[in-house]
Motif scaffolding. Structure first.
Motif, mmCIF file in Angstrom:
data_model
loop_
_atom_site.group_PDB
_atom_site.id
_atom_site.type_symbol
_atom_site.label_atom_id
_atom_site.label_comp_id
_atom_site.label_asym_id
_atom_site.label_seq_id
_atom_site.Cartn_x
_atom_site.Cartn_y
_atom_site.Cartn_z
ATOM 1 N N ALA A 130 -8.726 10.127 2.576
ATOM 2 C CA ALA A 130 -8.358 9.416 3.803
ATOM 3 C C ALA A 130 -9.310 9.764 4.942
ATOM 4 O O ALA A 130 -9.706 8.889 5.724
ATOM 5 N N ASN A 148 0.830 -1.196 0.000
ATOM 6 C CA ASN A 148 0.000 0.000 0.000
ATOM 7 C C ASN A 148 0.871 1.256 0.000
ATOM 8 O O ASN A 148 0.610 2.203 -0.727
ATOM 9 N N GLN A 149 1.908 1.264 0.820
ATOM 10 C CA GLN A 149 2.795 2.420 0.885
ATOM 11 C C GLN A 149 3.699 2.509 -0.344
ATOM 12 O O GLN A 149 4.051 3.595 -0.794
ATOM 13 N N GLY A 169 -6.052 13.518 -1.765
ATOM 14 C CA GLY A 169 -5.699 12.289 -1.055
ATOM 15 C C GLY A 169 -6.040 12.366 0.418
ATOM 16 O O GLY A 169 -6.527 11.399 1.010
ATOM 17 N N LYS A 170 -5.803 13.521 1.022
ATOM 18 C CA LYS A 170 -6.116 13.688 2.442
ATOM 19 C C LYS A 170 -7.624 13.657 2.678
ATOM 20 O O LYS A 170 -8.101 13.063 3.646
ATOM 21 N N ALA A 211 -12.616 8.003 4.255
ATOM 22 C CA ALA A 211 -12.525 6.569 4.533
ATOM 23 C C ALA A 211 -12.540 6.312 6.032
ATOM 24 O O ALA A 211 -13.237 5.397 6.506
ATOM 25 N N ALA A 212 -11.798 7.092 6.793
ATOM 26 C CA ALA A 212 -11.775 6.897 8.247
ATOM 27 C C ALA A 212 -13.155 7.135 8.853
ATOM 28 O O ALA A 212 -13.585 6.405 9.750
ATOM 29 N N SER A 235 -12.373 -1.391 0.826
ATOM 30 C CA SER A 235 -10.967 -1.086 0.522
ATOM 31 C C SER A 235 -10.526 -1.759 -0.761
ATOM 32 O O SER A 235 -9.837 -1.162 -1.593
ATOM 33 N N ASN A 267 0.683 5.228 -2.166
ATOM 34 C CA ASN A 267 1.167 6.338 -1.348
ATOM 35 C C ASN A 267 2.197 7.179 -2.098
ATOM 36 O O ASN A 267 2.123 8.402 -2.110
#
Length: 142
Positions: free
Chosen positions: A53, A17-18, A49-50, A56-57, A72, A22
Motif C-alpha cells: 500500500a 475491493n474491501q 500488504g502495508k 502504491a501510494a 491498479s 482486503n
C-alpha cells in the motif's frame, strides 16, 4: 446524471475491493498457516500488504490518473492469478490436519503423510503441478 453514475461506480469498486482482497489478507493467513507459526506469518502477511500500500501510494502520486487505473487493474489481475496458482483450498479441511502435515514436514517425513491435506481438492495448482497429491493414498479418500 454523470455524477450519480460515477459515484455508483466508485462505491461499487470500493465495496468489491474491501470485500475481496482486503479481507483475504487476514482470513487466508488464519487458515493456511500451521498453529505454531500462524501468528508470525500472519504478521508477515499483514506487513507485506502495508508495504504494498505504501509503495502504491508513493508510485501513484508520481503518475497520471490513467496510468494509475491501468496499474491498479494490472495489479488486481496479477494478484488474482497468483492467488489462483498458489493458494490451497482449505474448504472443509480441519485446521488440525494442516498442523499434522506441518509436523511431518518439520520432521522431513512428508512422504509418510497420507492425510486429507494432500487430497487433490485441497491442493493449489502449483502443488498439483509439483506432484504433492501423488503421495496420497486414493483408497483412503472415500
Amino acid at each position: 446524471m454523470f455524477f450519480q453514475v460515477f459515484q455508483t461506480l466508485y462505491f461499487m469498486s470500493s465495496f468489491f475491493n474491501q470485500f475481496g482482497p482486503n479481507c483475504t489478507s487476514f482470513l487466508v493467513a488464519g487458515e493456511v498457516y500451521p498453529t505454531d507459526v500462524r501468528a508470525f506469518f500472519h504478521g508477515i502477511s499483514a506487513a507485506s500488504g502495508k508495504v504494498g500500500a505504501i509503495m502504491a501510494a508513493s508510485i501513484f502520486s508520481q503518475v497520471d490518473t490513467v496510468t494509475t487505473f491501468y496499474a491498479s487493474a494490472g495489479a488486481g489481475v496479477a494478484g488474482a492469478l497468483l492467488t489462483w496458482l498458489f493458494l490451497p483450498d482449505t474448504t472443509g479441511l480441519d485446521l488440525s490436519e494442516i498442523d499434522r502435515m506441518h509436523r511431518y514436514m518439520l520432521a522431513d517425513k512428508v512422504e509418510h503423510y497420507h492425510g486429507d491435506a494432500i487430497k487433490p481438492r485441497h491442493l493449489s495448482l502449483y502443488e498439483k503441478w509439483r506432484g504433492y497429491g501423488k503421495l496420497a493414498d486414493s483408497a483412503l479418500w472415500l
